[in-house]
Write an enzyme that holds these catalytic residues in place. Sequence first.
Site, short mmCIF file in Angstrom:
data_model
loop_
_atom_site.label_atom_id
_atom_site.label_comp_id
_atom_site.label_asym_id
_atom_site.label_seq_id
_atom_site.Cartn_x
_atom_site.Cartn_y
_atom_site.Cartn_z
N ASP A 98 0.84 -1.18 0.00
CA ASP A 98 0.00 0.00 0.00
C ASP A 98 0.89 1.25 0.00
O ASP A 98 1.87 1.30 0.74
CB ASP A 98 -0.90 0.01 1.24
N ASP A 199 -3.43 4.44 -2.18
CA ASP A 199 -4.59 4.87 -1.42
C ASP A 199 -5.06 6.26 -1.87
O ASP A 199 -4.25 7.17 -2.01
CB ASP A 199 -4.19 4.91 0.06
N GLU A 256 -6.51 3.66 -6.01
CA GLU A 256 -7.85 3.75 -5.43
C GLU A 256 -8.40 5.12 -5.78
O GLU A 256 -7.85 6.15 -5.38
CB GLU A 256 -7.79 3.59 -3.91
N HIS A 329 -10.95 -4.24 2.39
CA HIS A 329 -10.91 -3.90 3.82
C HIS A 329 -11.87 -2.78 4.19
O HIS A 329 -12.11 -2.54 5.37
CB HIS A 329 -9.48 -3.49 4.21
N ASP A 330 -12.42 -2.08 3.18
CA ASP A 330 -13.35 -0.98 3.43
C ASP A 330 -14.80 -1.34 3.13
O ASP A 330 -15.68 -0.51 3.29
CB ASP A 330 -12.98 0.23 2.57
#
Length: 565
Positions: A98, A199, A256, A329-330
């Site tokens: 990430d 991210d 993302e 994960h979100d």
Amino acid sequence: MQHQWWKEAVVYQIYPRSFKDSNGDGIGDLNGITEKLDYLQELGVDVIWICPIYASPNDDNGYDISNYYEIMKEFGTLQDFERMLAEIHKRGMRLVMDLVVNHTSDEHAWFVESRKSKDNPYRDFYIWRPGKNGREPNNWLSYFSGSAWQFDETTGEYYLHLFSRKQPDLNWENDQLRKAVYEMMRFWLDKGIDGFRMDVINHISKVPGLPDAPNPNSQGYAWGGEFFANGPRVHEFIQEMNREVLSHYDIMTVGETGAVTPHDAILYAGEDRHELNMVFQFEHTDLDAGPGGKWDVVPWKLSDLKEVMSRWQYELYGKAWNSLYLNNHDQPRSVSRFGDDKKYRVESAKMLATFLHLQQGTPYIYQGEEIGMTNVAFSSIEDYRDVEIHNLWRERVIESGEDPERLLQAIHQKGRDNARTPMQWNAGENAGFSTAKPWIQVNPNYREINVEAELANPNSIFHYYQQLIQLRKQNPLVVYGRYQLISEEHPDIYAYTRTMNENVWLVLCNFYGRETVWEKPKELASYQIAELKLGNYPIQSTHLSIDRISLRPYEALVLALQPNL
């Protein structure tokens, strides 16, 4: 269309805090991941993407980084990381990390310096502004509730934080900041990692002047997305990043990018754009959000899912690459959200996997998805750990007096902690995740749903995922073939074809817990079934008739077609 290893790969996402605890402190760690690499190799995945493992005070579970060059103490050491990376490579897999560079932690050395004085050399690494008319510099809302600005008494100014107040936004307008970011990226790439998941990367450029957003709420705040998502210099910044760093390595990059259209995605990930390999879009994961946003949960519609997924397939074909996901994960667990996590959990989990993996793009499996892990419904807000959930609760229930039961129901459906309960390895204590009390409770259904049970059952969801991955590896059509939605008006079935040269495959997915009938549409009039490639039920007859197929609840079929003889 260029052939690339990352187009042909299947990615497995690990949330390290919840994957496997090796040292008995209740928190997953790097050695726990290393311990389970044989499991991931058996599944057949090519790439492992690990959520942030850098030093962090954990206000937002690692997405608030205090040192990009160190490993979070709970997760291990740099030596543990290097051993894990070597073991991943030894098994023929790759590692994507990430990259969180829209913001840091407020405990990062840059920010500690930045807040000391207005003339500090690091001041301009962040976005500082004086207040306006006794209030914040503008009316933007944070993703995690309330104002996107925090007042800092030391210098009497506010800093911008689109997320938690402990996540100040970096100022990408500053050349020195960008150089420092690129230097850090090279540090990890030179260690041998194989790429980055970036991210909220489309937030790094803000509109100059940071204007107020329209339509403020009763507190005077408004959603400012049009001023910080896909901002004026974002492509310039990412092209510079590509030129300075990314283009020098054979890596995979995925951004993302909330609030993007297919047109935007082609700018970020176009084959000739020299930016990223692909992006994550969120249109399909917003289908159950009502007018009030994420927590205003409404039933999603199959017709909307067909429209969104097909638009991305059509508009990116030959121009940019899709990323395919239903979980991360979100997001809540897909079998609870788009399937039936009770009566037809196994069938619907397999159907959703078929629906996703047979489309064009790189598929992402989120930890536990391959065993059909489900949402969790904690009875008390105290059992939740996510900063977003606790901010929401404070704002809606404590400060505004909303019905706590109603909000808890929405959290049960959409809360990020649904994806963050510990990986369910076996039916033993703490699901085999840890010998200690885990940092967040295990889903109580771990005695029935766990890796050990899945591996022992030849008809399990795990073994079905194995088959899907092999199907992709053995058939270039699954990777590169053209997608075409068919039977668009069918109320229960999502049907599409994949075509490459003379080869045509038909994918049929029943999205409901009732039997339904699919009848051959006129565009397939000249075809008959040549071979059943995959199905999530035992097939009763080897002589499926393409003219009329009856599908059982949540049934999925992948059929190779041939022209009528």
